[in-house]
Design a protein around this motif. Sequence first.
Motif, PDB file in Angstrom:
ATOM      1  N   GLU A  16      11.737 -24.147 -35.727  1.00 29.64           N
ATOM      2  CA  GLU A  16      12.043 -22.765 -36.253  1.00 29.64           C
ATOM      3  C   GLU A  16      12.051 -21.688 -34.685  1.00 29.64           C
ATOM      4  O   GLU A  16      12.935 -20.871 -34.755  1.00 29.64           O
ATOM      5  N   PHE A  17      10.974 -22.145 -34.303  1.00 28.42           N
ATOM      6  CA  PHE A  17      10.700 -21.136 -33.199  1.00 28.42           C
ATOM      7  C   PHE A  17      11.803 -21.336 -31.994  1.00 28.42           C
ATOM      8  O   PHE A  17      12.382 -20.200 -31.510  1.00 28.42           O
ATOM      9  N   LYS A  18      11.967 -22.467 -31.937  1.00 26.86           N
ATOM     10  CA  LYS A  18      13.145 -22.902 -30.842  1.00 26.86           C
ATOM     11  C   LYS A  18      14.522 -22.301 -31.196  1.00 26.86           C
ATOM     12  O   LYS A  18      14.974 -21.668 -30.371  1.00 26.86           O
ATOM     13  N   ILE A  19      14.910 -22.361 -32.446  1.00 31.39           N
ATOM     14  CA  ILE A  19      15.984 -21.751 -32.842  1.00 31.39           C
ATOM     15  C   ILE A  19      16.031 -20.172 -32.573  1.00 31.39           C
ATOM     16  O   ILE A  19      17.185 -19.944 -32.100  1.00 31.39           O
ATOM     17  N   LEU A  20      14.938 -19.473 -32.708  1.00 32.39           N
ATOM     18  CA  LEU A  20      14.766 -18.103 -32.355  1.00 32.39           C
ATOM     19  C   LEU A  20      15.126 -17.917 -31.070  1.00 32.39           C
ATOM     20  O   LEU A  20      15.868 -16.866 -30.568  1.00 32.39           O
ATOM     21  N   VAL A  21      14.477 -18.861 -30.166  1.00 27.06           N
ATOM     22  CA  VAL A  21      14.836 -18.425 -28.703  1.00 27.06           C
ATOM     23  C   VAL A  21      16.084 -18.767 -28.287  1.00 27.06           C
ATOM     24  O   VAL A  21      16.985 -18.211 -27.386  1.00 27.06           O
ATOM     25  N   ASP A  22      16.634 -19.835 -29.002  1.00 29.58           N
ATOM     26  CA  ASP A  22      18.245 -20.241 -28.733  1.00 29.58           C
ATOM     27  C   ASP A  22      19.192 -19.112 -29.033  1.00 29.58           C
ATOM     28  O   ASP A  22      20.022 -19.005 -28.495  1.00 29.58           O
ATOM     29  N   CYS A 143      10.762 -13.134 -26.506  1.00 30.16           N
ATOM     30  CA  CYS A 143      11.032 -12.631 -25.490  1.00 30.16           C
ATOM     31  C   CYS A 143      10.733 -13.114 -24.178  1.00 30.16           C
ATOM     32  O   CYS A 143      11.376 -13.551 -23.194  1.00 30.16           O
ATOM     33  N   ASP A 144       9.253 -13.582 -24.158  1.00 30.09           N
ATOM     34  CA  ASP A 144       8.820 -14.294 -23.135  1.00 30.09           C
ATOM     35  C   ASP A 144       9.311 -15.648 -22.885  1.00 30.09           C
ATOM     36  O   ASP A 144       9.553 -15.985 -21.575  1.00 30.09           O
ATOM     37  N   MET A 145       9.448 -16.358 -24.146  1.00 33.88           N
ATOM     38  CA  MET A 145       9.955 -17.663 -23.696  1.00 33.88           C
ATOM     39  C   MET A 145      11.521 -17.851 -23.512  1.00 33.88           C
ATOM     40  O   MET A 145      11.880 -18.553 -22.537  1.00 33.88           O
ATOM     41  N   LEU A 146      12.178 -16.763 -23.700  1.00 34.24           N
ATOM     42  CA  LEU A 146      13.337 -16.782 -23.150  1.00 34.24           C
ATOM     43  C   LEU A 146      13.448 -16.454 -21.613  1.00 34.24           C
ATOM     44  O   LEU A 146      14.107 -17.448 -21.022  1.00 34.24           O
ATOM     45  N   THR A 147      12.513 -15.518 -21.271  1.00 34.39           N
ATOM     46  CA  THR A 147      12.634 -15.237 -19.786  1.00 34.39           C
ATOM     47  C   THR A 147      12.097 -16.389 -19.220  1.00 34.39           C
ATOM     48  O   THR A 147      12.559 -16.684 -17.891  1.00 34.39           O
ATOM     49  N   ILE A 148      10.826 -17.170 -19.464  1.00 31.78           N
ATOM     50  CA  ILE A 148      10.695 -18.563 -18.828  1.00 31.78           C
ATOM     51  C   ILE A 148      11.752 -19.121 -18.643  1.00 31.78           C
ATOM     52  O   ILE A 148      12.096 -20.099 -17.774  1.00 31.78           O
ATOM     53  N   ARG A 149      12.494 -19.749 -19.841  1.00 30.65           N
ATOM     54  CA  ARG A 149      13.269 -20.610 -19.741  1.00 30.65           C
ATOM     55  C   ARG A 149      14.707 -20.297 -18.724  1.00 30.65           C
ATOM     56  O   ARG A 149      15.113 -21.390 -18.145  1.00 30.65           O
ATOM     57  N   PHE A 152      13.067 -21.464 -14.830  1.00 35.08           N
ATOM     58  CA  PHE A 152      12.635 -22.810 -14.606  1.00 35.08           C
ATOM     59  C   PHE A 152      13.482 -23.789 -15.208  1.00 35.08           C
ATOM     60  O   PHE A 152      13.931 -23.654 -16.221  1.00 35.08           O
ATOM     61  N   PRO A 153      13.497 -25.073 -14.308  1.00 34.82           N
ATOM     62  CA  PRO A 153      14.472 -26.001 -14.991  1.00 34.82           C
ATOM     63  C   PRO A 153      13.891 -26.554 -16.392  1.00 34.82           C
ATOM     64  O   PRO A 153      12.747 -26.609 -16.641  1.00 34.82           O
ATOM     65  N   ALA A 154      14.889 -26.815 -17.311  1.00 40.10           N
ATOM     66  CA  ALA A 154      14.383 -27.380 -18.854  1.00 40.10           C
ATOM     67  C   ALA A 154      13.399 -28.210 -18.531  1.00 40.10           C
ATOM     68  O   ALA A 154      12.626 -28.628 -19.569  1.00 40.10           O
ATOM     69  N   ASP A 155      13.573 -29.467 -17.481  1.00 39.62           N
ATOM     70  CA  ASP A 155      12.820 -30.562 -17.650  1.00 39.62           C
ATOM     71  C   ASP A 155      11.585 -30.538 -16.785  1.00 39.62           C
ATOM     72  O   ASP A 155      10.877 -31.415 -16.553  1.00 39.62           O
ATOM     73  N   LYS A 156      11.212 -29.390 -16.471  1.00 35.71           N
ATOM     74  CA  LYS A 156      10.032 -29.107 -15.697  1.00 35.71           C
ATOM     75  C   LYS A 156       8.551 -28.825 -16.512  1.00 35.71           C
ATOM     76  O   LYS A 156       8.843 -27.913 -17.398  1.00 35.71           O
TER      77      LYS A 156
END
Length: 321
Positions: A16-22, A143-149, A152-156
């Motif tokens: 659910e959290f990943k969906i919100l960031v997506d 917001c912070d997780m979107l900014t980090i995404r 940085f590369p997704a696999d890092k």
Amino acid sequence: MAIRHLTSIKDLSDDEFKILVDRAAHYKALFKSGDSAEFQKNHLKLLGRTVALIFTKRSTRTRISTEGAATFFGAQPMFLGKEDIQLGVNESFYDTTKVVSSMVSCIFARVNSHDDIKALCKDSSVPIINSLCDMYHPLQAICDMLTIREKFPADKRLKVTWIGDANNVINDMALACLKLGMDVAIATPPGIEMDASIMAAAQEVAAANGVTVEATHDSKAASKGAHILVTDTFVSMGEEYAKEAKLKQFQGFQINQELADLAAPDFKFMHCLPRHHEEVTDDVFYGEHSIVFDEAENRLYAAMAAIDVFVINKGNFNNLQ
């Protein structure tokens, strides 16, 4: 279907959290595209509705982002500050909640106590979006997780280091990072400890996702190898009376070049704002590693995601329109 409220990241599953960031990323791309057809399509989703903002604390980013997100979906934002309504003066929380929720599509609440958020959720007939309380700040975490995404590369494999107070921002940010597979180090001054229930939840998520979370009083040790250095105010709103004592307690916890030199070469600096000089030096705050203004802008898309999922789609994460 029971009303779903956004009260904290702890209450959301990892998916659910990943969906919100997506969804935040989706609406940022759409907003930046300037596609008039898409704008019109989204503007119809809440056309003729009202979104209430019950704020008992001052705000810049939260108010602007919430009003902007409501307007994007066609709703009329209604700001209800502590001087605008009877709440806490001549009317109980229960009465205010019943009245306001009967006339709006959702309530964004920026309040003092988490008990106030729980009271709103208990008695509201519409979704409550926690826009800050003394325990949690979920919109900031999205917001912070979107900014980090974005940086940085997704696999890092990332290490996020918090240096500062044990407060509402890190309570949600720590859980958000762990849910997305990041390691978390939290450095607070001696005498300041993370909430036990938050750490228990964090350790559970960390174990499930194969990542680590640690709490320490050593800011230098926590900074070693960090990909993200993040801090927040040392003196929260309502604690001004204790400012002198708190600043003494936080000596050695300012993010400066000495701590930055211990971080990874490609580290980024984050701060949810407003910033004070005792928290971070100018060379770090305005330097090439700082992403604080990207972070601030992303509050708009976090609010859009919250409205999309909890209001338009009524908390149904599995069938987003």
